[in-house]
Design a protein around this motif. Structure first.
Motif, PDB file in Angstrom:
ATOM      1  N   LYS A   1      33.778  36.427  39.928  1.00 16.53           N
ATOM      2  CA  LYS A   1      33.729  37.642  40.739  1.00 16.53           C
ATOM      3  C   LYS A   1      33.862  37.307  42.231  1.00 16.53           C
TER       4      LYS A   1
ATOM      5  N   THR B   1      32.108  41.949  31.445  1.00 10.88           N
ATOM      6  CA  THR B   1      32.080  42.961  32.499  1.00 10.88           C
ATOM      7  C   THR B   1      32.667  44.298  32.076  1.00 10.88           C
TER       8      THR B   1
ATOM      9  N   PHE C   1      38.850  44.599  38.256  1.00 16.41           N
ATOM     10  CA  PHE C   1      37.678  44.285  39.100  1.00 16.41           C
ATOM     11  C   PHE C   1      38.116  44.076  40.549  1.00 16.41           C
TER      12      PHE C   1
END
Length: 298
Positions: A253, A286, A293
């Protein structure tokens, strides 16, 4: 001889009640050798190798080993000089009865006054059932247990009321030592778990980009996989694999949010040379693709 017989009960887990009528003088405790030829732990066809429940305390001090014994569905291996403390309501299962050698103490709930019960932690189910005393602790416990056995077997020196009172005092002395050992063992285990988790956490921080294997970390640190699982679960509530995966996802991330690296290179940077495998892993954790994302943040 200590005899713990079970009466009645069909189906399910059988409960072994404390046999007051079989104890010397009808008092609420018994103490004697394990493994004697006239020793029985059951009645009729009730095999101890099956899971059963007890409604009394059992403390076994082993003179030989190893012996494997299941308590509340966890297997424990006791050796010479070790103790097993099984509390009322717990389920347990014996391995082959002939392997049990040493001294066994059983005690009926209510035999000791409430203040003594609280002081000795008789119902501290959070404490470990398997105890490993050091040499000095073992000597003291053996001495206290031997004194208790002498008092238990001496039914002629004192009238029953005084005999019972002396037994309670002798039993209290032994249990206070045992409770201290159990509490200190629990604290040592907690500290060891903290140390184990800290070492694991540091190893993951250094190696998560290339190593996602719990077994590999266990081997690297010199722990069994089971020890690692217990330590990480105690510290975080997660499995070691879950902890590793969370660290990998966090780094992915960060790279997706703060760099312009292609998604394939981001995957390679956290241990996934194949971009498709990285995308699948990221989505599993996720519920978003890496591209989605990144797009959401920009």
């Amino acid at each position: 001889m200590v005899d713990t017989r079970v009466e009645g009960g069909d189906g399910g887990i059988r409960t072994f009640p404390f046999p007051v009528e079989l104890s010397v003088g009808g008092v609420g405790m018994q103490i004697g050798p394990m493994g004697s030829t006239d020793h029985t732990w059951h009645v009729d066809e009730a095999p101890l190798e099956r899971v059963h429940r007890i409604d009394f305390h059992v403390v076994m001090l082993f003179s030989r080993g190893p012996v494997r014994h299941m308590i509340d569905f966890t297997e424990y291996e006791a050796g010479a000089g070790d103790l097993l403390w099984i509390r009322p309501g717990q389920v347990h299962r014996f391995s082959r009865a002939g392997d049990y050698r040493g001294t066994v103490l059983t005690m009926q709930p209510g035999f000791l006054p409430r203040a003594t019960v609280e002081a000795t932690g008789l119902y501290r189910y959070d404490l470990p059932p398997l105890l490993h005393p050091d040499e000095a602790q073992l000597t003291a416990l053996r001495s206290a247990l031997a004194q208790l056995q002498r008092e238990y077997e001496d039914t002629t020196t004192l009238p029953l009321s005084l005999h019972t009172a002396v037994l309670r005092h002798s039993l209290t002395a032994f249990l206070l030592r045992l409770a201290h050992l159990a509490a200190s063992s629990a604290e040592a285990a907690r500290q060891q778990a903290d140390t184990t988790f800290t070492l694991f956490r540091d190893a993951v921080e250094k190696g998560f980009a290339t190593n996602h294997s719990v077994s590999a970390y266990a081997d690297q640190l010199g722990y069994s996989r089971r020890t690692l699982v217990r330590a990480v679960r105690a510290a975080t509530g997660q499995t070691p694999k879950g902890f590793i995966d969370r660290r990998v996802i966090l780094e992915a991330k960060r790279l997706l949010a703060h760099t312009d690296m292609p998604i394939g290179r981001v995957g390679a940077a956290v241990g996934f040379p194949d971009a498709a495998n990285f995308s699948k892993f990221f989505h599993q954790h996720t519920e978003m693709t890496p591209a989605a994302f990144r797009a959401e943040l920009r």
